[in-house]
Design an enzyme around this catalytic site. Structure first.
Site, PDB file in Angstrom:
ATOM      1  N   ASN A  11     -10.812  45.127 -13.155  1.00  0.00           N
ATOM      2  CA  ASN A  11      -9.598  45.212 -13.494  1.00  0.00           C
ATOM      3  C   ASN A  11      -9.236  44.498 -14.644  1.00  0.00           C
ATOM      4  OD1 ASN A  11      -6.968  44.676 -13.319  1.00  0.00           O
ATOM      5  ND2 ASN A  11      -6.937  43.049 -11.858  1.00  0.00           N
ATOM      6  N   TRP A  12      -9.038  45.039 -15.518  1.00  0.00           N
ATOM      7  CA  TRP A  12      -8.878  44.491 -16.883  1.00  0.00           C
ATOM      8  C   TRP A  12      -7.563  43.939 -17.206  1.00  0.00           C
ATOM      9  CZ3 TRP A  12     -11.060  49.063 -20.934  1.00  0.00           C
ATOM     10  CH2 TRP A  12     -12.425  49.092 -20.580  1.00  0.00           C
ATOM     11  N   LYS A  13      -6.830  43.853 -16.367  1.00  0.00           N
ATOM     12  CA  LYS A  13      -5.479  43.046 -16.655  1.00  0.00           C
ATOM     13  C   LYS A  13      -4.816  43.500 -18.028  1.00  0.00           C
ATOM     14  CE  LYS A  13      -7.462  39.577 -13.722  1.00  0.00           C
ATOM     15  NZ  LYS A  13      -7.399  38.376 -13.071  1.00  0.00           N
ATOM     16  N   GLU A 101      -1.498  38.773  -9.098  1.00  0.00           N
ATOM     17  CA  GLU A 101      -0.684  38.450 -10.174  1.00  0.00           C
ATOM     18  C   GLU A 101       0.947  38.965 -10.259  1.00  0.00           C
ATOM     19  OE1 GLU A 101      -3.676  39.442 -12.875  1.00  0.00           O
ATOM     20  OE2 GLU A 101      -4.760  37.385 -12.028  1.00  0.00           O
ATOM     21  N   GLY A 177     -10.164  34.146 -11.077  1.00  0.00           N
ATOM     22  CA  GLY A 177     -10.328  33.739 -12.247  1.00  0.00           C
ATOM     23  C   GLY A 177     -10.514  32.104 -12.457  1.00  0.00           C
ATOM     24  N   GLY A 238     -12.536  40.917 -12.294  1.00  0.00           N
ATOM     25  CA  GLY A 238     -11.723  40.731 -13.350  1.00  0.00           C
ATOM     26  C   GLY A 238     -12.498  40.581 -14.604  1.00  0.00           C
ATOM     27  N   GLY A 239     -12.751  38.852 -14.982  1.00  0.00           N
ATOM     28  CA  GLY A 239     -13.460  38.626 -16.045  1.00  0.00           C
ATOM     29  C   GLY A 239     -14.729  39.326 -16.198  1.00  0.00           C
TER      30      GLY A 239
HETATM   31  C1  PEP Z   1      -9.206  40.086 -10.117  1.00  0.00           C
HETATM   32  O1  PEP Z   1      -8.215  40.284 -11.356  1.00  0.00           O
HETATM   33  O2  PEP Z   1      -8.704  41.035  -9.560  1.00  0.00           O
HETATM   34  C2  PEP Z   1     -10.157  39.041 -10.064  1.00  0.00           C
HETATM   35  C3  PEP Z   1     -10.951  39.118  -9.240  1.00  0.00           C
HETATM   36  O3  PEP Z   1     -10.263  38.452 -11.216  1.00  0.00           O
HETATM   37  P1  PEP Z   1     -11.690  37.391 -11.650  1.00  0.00           P
HETATM   38  O4  PEP Z   1     -13.028  38.346 -11.258  1.00  0.00           O
HETATM   39  O5  PEP Z   1     -11.708  37.198 -12.948  1.00  0.00           O
HETATM   40  O6  PEP Z   1     -11.768  36.393 -10.629  1.00  0.00           O
END
Ligand code: PEP
Length: 254
Positions: A11-13, A101, A177, A238-239
């Protein structure tokens, strides 16, 4: 026991421009990453921003491209939204729904998620429905109550024949995150609990076949622990999905 495929979804947000997306696509094509993953029984998906959906779809060979959200209506006066028809036109048939989010900053409710998921399923999309408790709810021992109500409301009034196109991502909000990932024991316990809710709501077949992911600070160093759990079928990341090297390392370490 049913054997389910694994799903690794990024998930690149609100990250990566179109040119970043092109560079990422080139790198994963060079690694032949979709084929490498497929040989290990892993499906790869990424949810970029709306602007990069078409670019990623055209450039990253074989990758499943997903939207990060979508509206329940097919068109209309909904400024800033995007519809399933628009996604379909560019060949995108997956969408994340209910990311924490969206819930936290935009007040998205379980009922909003339910309307969106129904629209997606009516259009043969795959809906990746995110659920998870906040830090306070975790501290107050409310995790299972929260998950029960999110799953029950988010997936209410959906026919079993359509529920097979739902993926659930368990993402404790306190772990997203933050670098504070949930233990593999928590991930297994909650993913197995989600599967039991799905069995009650639909049937054993739907529950046995549903992909249930863990998300929250998943990194190449810890992904293996989660994927070794019997009810965790993959990860929403995410990250660590933003750089091609790190996305590849996630695949390598499964
Ligand atoms: C996400 O955005 O769904 C997520 C799990 O982010 P991260 O891996 O950065 O915690």
């Amino acid at each position: 026991m049913v054997s389910r495929k694994k799903l690794l979804m990024g998930n690149w947000k609100m990250n990566h421009t179109i040119s970043d997306t092109i560079s990422f696509s080139k790198a994963i094509n060079d690694f032949n990453l979709v084929d490498v993953a497929s040989k290990k029984g892993i499906i790869l998906a990424i949810a970029p921003t709306y602007l990069s959906l078409d670019t990623l779809k055209k450039n990253a060979k074989g990758l499943i491209v997903s939207s990060q959200d979508c509206h329940y209506a097919s068109h209309g006066a909904f400024t800033s939204s995007i519809s399933v028809d628009m996604l379909k036109e560019i060949g995108v048939t997956w969408s994340i729904i209910g990311h924490s989010e969206k819930r936290q900053y935009e007040g998205e409710t379980d009922l909003d998620c339910n309307r969106k998921i129904k629209t997606l399923l009516d259009n043969d999309f795959t809906a990746v429905y995110c659920v998870g408790e906040t830090s306070k709810e975790y501290d107050d021992n409310l995790t299972k109550d929260v998950i029960l109500s999110q799953v029950r409301t988010g997936l209410q009034n959906i026919d079993s024949s359509k529920a097979k196109n739902v993926v659930i991502a368990y993402e404790p909000v306190w772990s997203i995150g933050t670098g504070k990932n949930a233990s593999k024991e928590i991930a297994q316990d909650i993913c197995s609990y989600i599967r039991s809710i799905i069995k009650d709501m639909f049937n054993k077949d739907v529950a046995d076949n549903m992909l249930i992911l863990y998300g929250g600070s998943v990194k190449p160093e810890n992904i293996h622990d989660y994927l070794a759990c019997s009810d965790v079928d993959g990860a929403l990341v995410g990250g660590a999905s933003l750089k091609a090297d790190s996305f590849k390392a996630l695949v390598d370490n499964i």
